[in-house]
Scaffold this active site. Structure first.
Site, mmCIF file in Angstrom:
data_model
loop_
_atom_site.group_PDB
_atom_site.id
_atom_site.type_symbol
_atom_site.label_atom_id
_atom_site.label_comp_id
_atom_site.label_asym_id
_atom_site.label_seq_id
_atom_site.Cartn_x
_atom_site.Cartn_y
_atom_site.Cartn_z
ATOM 1 N N ASP B 101 5.604 -16.564 3.431
ATOM 2 C CA ASP B 101 6.397 -16.113 2.988
ATOM 3 C C ASP B 101 7.200 -15.346 4.519
ATOM 4 O O ASP B 101 6.561 -15.822 5.498
ATOM 5 C CB ASP B 101 4.764 -14.633 2.758
ATOM 6 N N SER B 102 7.396 -13.914 4.216
ATOM 7 C CA SER B 102 8.853 -13.327 5.696
ATOM 8 C C SER B 102 8.161 -12.196 6.344
ATOM 9 O O SER B 102 8.733 -12.110 7.022
ATOM 10 C CB SER B 102 9.158 -13.148 4.368
ATOM 11 N N GLN B 203 12.527 -6.518 -5.821
ATOM 12 C CA GLN B 203 11.821 -5.244 -5.727
ATOM 13 C C GLN B 203 12.331 -4.536 -7.261
ATOM 14 O O GLN B 203 12.659 -5.004 -7.821
ATOM 15 C CB GLN B 203 12.505 -5.370 -4.016
ATOM 16 N N GLY B 230 6.265 -6.790 -4.729
ATOM 17 C CA GLY B 230 5.652 -5.892 -4.906
ATOM 18 C C GLY B 230 4.853 -5.310 -6.223
ATOM 19 O O GLY B 230 5.159 -4.236 -6.391
ATOM 20 N N ASP B 280 0.194 -17.032 -6.087
ATOM 21 C CA ASP B 280 -0.666 -17.266 -4.412
ATOM 22 C C ASP B 280 -1.382 -16.304 -4.095
ATOM 23 O O ASP B 280 -0.645 -14.247 -4.837
ATOM 24 C CB ASP B 280 0.023 -17.056 -3.498
ATOM 25 N N CYS B 318 -18.798 -25.707 -14.318
ATOM 26 C CA CYS B 318 -17.562 -26.370 -13.886
ATOM 27 C C CYS B 318 -18.281 -27.183 -12.936
ATOM 28 O O CYS B 318 -19.163 -27.339 -12.982
ATOM 29 C CB CYS B 318 -17.825 -24.727 -12.131
ATOM 30 N N CYS B 320 -16.882 -28.414 -9.874
ATOM 31 C CA CYS B 320 -16.509 -28.577 -8.461
ATOM 32 C C CYS B 320 -18.123 -28.924 -7.731
ATOM 33 O O CYS B 320 -19.426 -29.240 -8.523
ATOM 34 C CB CYS B 320 -16.217 -26.947 -7.862
ATOM 35 N N CYS B 323 -21.210 -25.825 -8.046
ATOM 36 C CA CYS B 323 -21.611 -26.175 -8.954
ATOM 37 C C CYS B 323 -22.241 -27.334 -8.951
ATOM 38 O O CYS B 323 -23.425 -27.436 -10.784
ATOM 39 C CB CYS B 323 -20.861 -25.936 -10.068
ATOM 40 N N HIS B 349 -16.090 -22.758 -4.788
ATOM 41 C CA HIS B 349 -16.168 -22.906 -6.311
ATOM 42 C C HIS B 349 -14.464 -21.799 -6.081
ATOM 43 O O HIS B 349 -14.187 -22.364 -7.436
ATOM 44 C CB HIS B 349 -17.209 -21.975 -6.674
#
Lengths: 386, 386
Positions: B101-102, B203, B230, B280, B318, B320, B323, B349
């Site tokens: 990111d900036s 924005q 934003g 994200d 799950c 994973c 789990c 998880h």
């Protein structure tokens, strides 16, 4: 009265090589073979701090046995939770071998002891101050529920510099508790899911005559293995090594010899040279969390500014997954930023170094090269970081 | 003046399925293919908190791209360290794709802002209070050194409930900064090890007319992809979804659409339904450290006493590695004991759940079953834990 004759042991121990006083062998448990000399990572509260079980099983660590602390698990989550979840192995999700200590050492080192009586130890929990009571019988019951392959007799662990008279009193108490531990262990054997091995603990502080007496009388009671307790608790290092040098070779040759709570990589190699087979210690995990790496050239403090741009791994000769991927510079950054990954990576590397050292120790003994290994290992570890 | 014509992009994006407004595609970077819609774990300070990179690469997570925070890395360890260590990928030991990111958002959310001027933002570091200055040119330079495959334009991120006049002023500033970001990015392209893609950020707070204007004028400048910034900064959830619903379909169809910092699993699915490709969010990692698991039946607070003896995994559906191995009872115990492993397991998880949800989203879009998936997913997640 219950018979004190040993039952058919759940543990078999076979030596397959000797080199000087150093021994290499196989400890067979129902959860697999353990090659000795062995280092056991410490899994205090049901977790070896900072590392996942899958990593402990990965080829670069391949820990065959871990330790669980009866004191911690008894206080939290408590024995009823672990019983309801099917014992410690099931509760934590670890299928390899485990050893549980008796709680005696933690009561001494963590809790506020209120009263030591013939019956047991009254103390306040380090977690919430609750008044608790631990005795040989309770320790055996708790360890039975935990269900490790190896349980330890309940002992009193006196300070390293205790005088002869007090050390003798403490040793006598530990001997009476050893007998009660054995009786309780034999009595509950039938009710357990599987027969646990039980190890006796040799005490006597820094007094060699007491250590010898403790060994002789503990051996008379008869255990599946024998531990040297109460070392690395404040005494000088040469005192510790002298006691090990005197006591270890006198311990029954056909049973595993376990040095409790020791020590640095050098301590391990020096103790193997004196005939010890088993070790546990929090150093690799605890020091890892504090920013210290153990390497083939000695300790590395990751906080040191000299590592700011150092793109080399923690240890250039290490094959662990951390050293194959991450640099000193990155781990230093993580540590200074307070990132959990610093502890995770340092813990992993340190355990890899301890476990790999023991692997090389075993190979050296089996090939009759232990004296050479010991000399080179010691020279290198004191040579300093590049 | 430097040309603003786009160079040959280092990024190619191809859609291979649509289902309603939902899109599935492939984002091709020089470090491999990324299937979209994609969730990018947040690696703030060079580490996705609480998880090793090898776990991010393991089949149950298989994260194709992670995010790095320019603000954090710029302040610590600083850009000279990362430059000396060969860029962010080399520094942290991650060979897959990254997006940085900036710094604009972190300045707004973490630092104490001193002054926003036409030139940039003066602020005090949240680490040591040092006076710092960040501008489009500096952000581009820092992101150039970091060397992620995707860089973001430097923007101002106003609060969610800002009024129209202030939001318009902020949007205009962000547009001027977007142009300067693009210019600086183009100017330095030749000096970089590889060409980075640069995304513009839309924005306009909660004002739809401003959002549309921001989109139109950002698109005119021309970027390799477009982000909605934003959101999820204090506005009501329906406001957020309305903006996404209006804006996402108007964004260039042939470029990736990235919704920054959002959100819950439901937010992800709902935003995919409105045409978003990239996400994200710190929720899976941050909430994991705070004892919260995301499951197919909603959130699970591991502190809850009902899990004391619960031998079931966090999520029974799950696959994973957590789990498959560990129970709610054990993870609860770890959490209450303050053990790092609690954070490690919950983080793993949660990331697995987010990443697997996106995998199922992609499969549903490709098989034309997205509406059905969305309905069932939503029903199940609100059905409550068993």
């Amino acid at each position: 009265m219950t018979s004190l004759q040993p039952q058919a042991s759940s543990l078999s121990f076979e030596l397959d090589a000797k080199d000087g006083a150093a021994r290499a062998g196989i400890l067979q448990t129902r959860r697999g073979e353990i090659e000795t000399p062995v280092f056991m990572p410490v899994g205090t509260a049901g977790t070896v701090k900072g590392i996942r079980f899958a990593e402990l099983e990965a080829p670069d660590l391949n820990a065959q046995i871990i330790l669980g602390n009866t004191y911690h698990l008894w206080l939290r989550p408590g024995i009823e939770v672990i019983r309801a979840c099917g014992g410690l192995h099931n509760f934590i999700g670890w299928n390899r071998a485990m050893l549980t200590d008796s709680g005696g050492f933690q009561v001494w080192s963590l809790a506020e002891i209120r009263k030591v009586t013939e019956e047991g130890t009254e103390f306040r929990s380090h977690i919430d101050g609750a008044l608790c009571f631990l005795s040989p019988e309770i320790s055996m019951e708790v360890q039975g529920v935990l269900g490790a392959e190896i349980a330890m007799a309940f002992d009193e662990c006196p300070p390293g510099q205790i005088d002869h008279e007090a050390a003798k009193r403490s040793m006598e108490l530990t001997l009476r508790w050893a007998r009660r531990s054995k009786e309780a262990h034999v009595a509950q054997a039938g009710s357990l899911h599987h027969r646990q091995a039980l190890f006796g603990i040799i005490q006597g502080a820094s007094h060699l005559d007491l250590r010898r007496e403790s060994l002789e009388r503990t051996t008379e009671i008869g255990f599946d293995g024998y531990a040297i307790g109460g070392l690395s608790v404040g005494e000088e290092k040469p005192v510790m090594l002298d006691i090990i040098e005197d006591i270890a070779p006198r311990m029954p040759a056909d049973k595993p010899r376990y040095l409790m709570g020791v020590g640095t990589p050098e301590d391990l190699v020096e103790s193997v040279a004196r005939g010890v087979d088993m070790f546990d210690c929090v150093l690799p995990t605890r020091n890892g969390r504090n920013g210290q790496a153990f390497t083939s050239r000695g300790k590395l403090n990751i906080k040191n500014a000299r590592f700011t741009n150092d793109t080399r791994p923690l240890d250039e000769t290490c094959a662990c997954s951390v050293c194959q991927r991450h640099s000193r510079a990155f781990i230093r950054h993580l540590y200074l930023a307070g990132e959990m990954l610093a502890s995770i990576l340092l813990t992993h590397h340190n355990l890899a170094f301890f476990l790999d050292t023991m692997k090389r120790v075993r190979q050296a003994i089996r090939s009759g090269q232990f004296a050479k290994f010991r000399r080179e290992f010691t020279e290198q570890i004191h040579s300093g970081l590049e």
